[in-house]
Design an enzyme around this catalytic site. Sequence first.
Site, PDB file in Angstrom:
ATOM      1  N   SER A  81       0.826  -1.209   0.000  1.00 36.70           N
ATOM      2  CA  SER A  81       0.000   0.000   0.000  1.00 36.70           C
ATOM      3  C   SER A  81       0.860   1.259   0.000  1.00 36.70           C
ATOM      4  O   SER A  81       2.004   1.253   0.473  1.00 36.70           O
ATOM      5  CB  SER A  81      -0.911   0.021   1.233  1.00 36.70           C
TER       6      SER A  81
HETATM    7  N1  SAH Z   1      -0.942  -4.238   3.733  1.00 37.23           N
HETATM    8  C1  SAH Z   1      -0.392  -4.856   2.578  1.00 37.23           C
HETATM    9  C2  SAH Z   1      -1.368  -4.706   1.437  1.00 37.23           C
HETATM   10  C3  SAH Z   1      -1.258  -5.785   0.468  1.00 37.23           C
HETATM   11  S1  SAH Z   1      -2.478  -5.729  -0.820  1.00 37.23           S
HETATM   12  C4  SAH Z   1       0.934  -4.215   2.212  1.00 37.23           C
HETATM   13  O1  SAH Z   1       1.058  -2.996   2.385  1.00 37.23           O
HETATM   14  O2  SAH Z   1       1.824  -4.879   1.704  1.00 37.23           O
HETATM   15  C5  SAH Z   1      -3.803  -6.633  -0.101  1.00 37.23           C
HETATM   16  C6  SAH Z   1      -3.506  -8.052   0.323  1.00 37.23           C
HETATM   17  O3  SAH Z   1      -4.746  -8.637   0.732  1.00 37.23           O
HETATM   18  C7  SAH Z   1      -2.966  -8.945  -0.793  1.00 37.23           C
HETATM   19  O4  SAH Z   1      -1.759  -9.509  -0.378  1.00 37.23           O
HETATM   20  C8  SAH Z   1      -4.056  -9.996  -0.962  1.00 37.23           C
HETATM   21  O5  SAH Z   1      -3.553 -11.271  -1.305  1.00 37.23           O
HETATM   22  C9  SAH Z   1      -4.706 -10.001   0.398  1.00 37.23           C
HETATM   23  N2  SAH Z   1      -6.079 -10.513   0.463  1.00 37.23           N
HETATM   24  C10 SAH Z   1      -7.112 -10.292  -0.395  1.00 37.23           C
HETATM   25  N3  SAH Z   1      -8.224 -10.931   0.029  1.00 37.23           N
HETATM   26  C11 SAH Z   1      -7.888 -11.566   1.199  1.00 37.23           C
HETATM   27  C12 SAH Z   1      -8.593 -12.392   2.115  1.00 37.23           C
HETATM   28  N4  SAH Z   1      -9.896 -12.700   1.950  1.00 37.23           N
HETATM   29  N5  SAH Z   1      -7.935 -12.853   3.196  1.00 37.23           N
HETATM   30  C13 SAH Z   1      -6.619 -12.557   3.410  1.00 37.23           C
HETATM   31  N6  SAH Z   1      -5.897 -11.792   2.560  1.00 37.23           N
HETATM   32  C14 SAH Z   1      -6.517 -11.298   1.480  1.00 37.23           C
END
Ligand code: SAH
Length: 231
Positions: A81
Amino acid sequence: MAGRAALSAGGAALEAAGGSGAGQVRARLRLATRLAAAGIADERVIGVVTQVPRHLFVDEALATHAYDDSALPIGHGQTISQPYTVARMTAALLAQGSCSTVLEIGTGSGYQTAVLAALVRRVYSIERVAALWHRAEARLRSLRCRNVRLRHGDGSVGWQEYAPFDGILITAAANGVPRRLAAQLGPGGRMVLPLSTADGQVLVCLTRTKVGFRHEVLEPVTFVPLLGGVA
Ligand code: SAH
């Protein structure tokens, strides 16, 4: 209750294990100054941005962009993010003082997890993509974030074993408030999440009150979607 600039044990460990050169330290300070100018007023959050080595949460090839205020790819169609968004969500979660336990859905790179770990007693985080979960686990271990517990799974069902939580932060956009997650919020607890609406995505803060939930719409955002199942 954490004091204004006070850090939890997780924060102190990060400081010691940051593994950063002077250039990266300067880049973090510039980023923190930029976030403060963009309206992040919580000094605890700004302080943590100056400490967490974001360059260790992205591929080496992207490390030179690690302290830009932008989202970056982390593989598997996912992104780390934007720092402003991480700071905004963290500040919204802690706006009523402090949280002891936080559940994060969507570990991704683990950067947001590390930021939370420096500010609260315990962070639980769930990631649906096994490869991202593994990588985040290794990174957070090498940064000595010992107050973090990660899990591979579908986060939309929450983590009942450790509920209730003081805070829940979702880092992928949902079409509606996931009910099972809302049920795992303790009294007065807050959930910060991006919601998809007909007009695009908005960041929402939900607070559990005596009679139900209070909704507050914060601002427009862009997130990858919250998906079901695991990968
Ligand atoms: N906070 C993280 C954001 C990653 S993007 C960072 O800054 O690196 C969002 C993440 O949510 C992705 O890795 C995706 O695989 C995960 N995601 C999406 N749906 C999900 C779910 N139902 N349960 C767990 N993770 C999920």
